[in-house]
Design an enzyme around this catalytic site. Structure first.
Site, short mmCIF file in Angstrom:
data_model
loop_
_atom_site.label_atom_id
_atom_site.label_comp_id
_atom_site.label_asym_id
_atom_site.label_seq_id
_atom_site.Cartn_x
_atom_site.Cartn_y
_atom_site.Cartn_z
CE1 TYR A 5 -3.62 2.37 0.67
CE2 TYR A 5 -2.35 3.29 2.38
CZ TYR A 5 -3.32 3.57 1.66
OH TYR A 5 -3.98 4.60 1.86
CE LYS B 216 -3.87 4.78 -2.27
NZ LYS B 216 -4.78 5.33 -3.16
#
Length: 193
Positions: free
Chosen positions: A101, A105
């Site tokens: 994640y 991002k």
């Protein structure tokens, strides 16, 4: 108009599919703004048996969608248009419990900076910004974190209102900006980092 990809397709197949949807829906018109809010969450440190699988999913949900949105912006934004991508505030630091994640991002943050310079490929005078929320108030987040403090979650309406404001040119951040989105006691702020 909303357009959707399919995670069963390759990255290039998704680009083609989205491009076809855009061509059918927009034709030769140009848009004031394009907003990419695709994403998701999956955790895992390097020792997790699902770390690579989860990182793959995070890359697909965040980077694939953001790069395809950037490509569509290069084709369909008006001059002086606006592209908004979605990163995450936690990805500004180490994310050991959610490596995929955080990496995905952080890549969206870098993409935003690369698009934000004059030779980044967006139409003349157009700009891009990346919102970096902490937690968005979505049905999925409420389902999986039902005991959390919702007064610290950012309502989707606040994001939509801010995006609209930037699209029409009100207080639009400098192109390439990363914008922290924080909600405290149900009050949301947008701060350019």
């Amino acid at each position: 108009r909303r357009v959707h990809g399919n995670l069963d397709h390759s990255w290039t197949q998704q680009e083609q599919h989205i491009g076809e949807q855009m061509a059918a829906g927009v034709g030769s018109e140009k848009l004031d703004g394009i907003i990419c809010v695709a994403g998701g969450w999956a955790g895992g440190s390097a020792s997790s048996k699902d770390m690579v699988k989860n990182a793959d999913l995070m890359w697909k949900q965040s980077m694939w969608s953001s790069t395809i949105a950037a490509r569509m912006a290069s084709l369909y934004l008006k001059d002086d248009g606006f592209l908004m991508l979605t990163g995450a505030w936690p990805a500004m630091c180490a994310t050991p419990g959610m490596i995929g994640y955080g990496a995905a991002k952080a890549a969206v943050h870098q993409l935003t900076k690369s698009l934000g310079v004059p030779n980044g490929g967006l139409p003349k005078g157009s700009s891009v910004a990346c919102i970096m929320p902490i937690t968005l108030d979505t049905p999925s987040n409420r389902k999986f974190m039902s005991s959390a403090d919702f007064t610290t979650w950012t309502p989707l309406e606040a994001v939509a209102e801010q995006a609209y404001s930037w699209i029409i040119g009100t207080d639009r951040p400098k192109s390439g900006s990363l914008v922290k989105v924080a909600t405290v006691d149900s009050k949301t702020s947008f701060a350019i980092i």
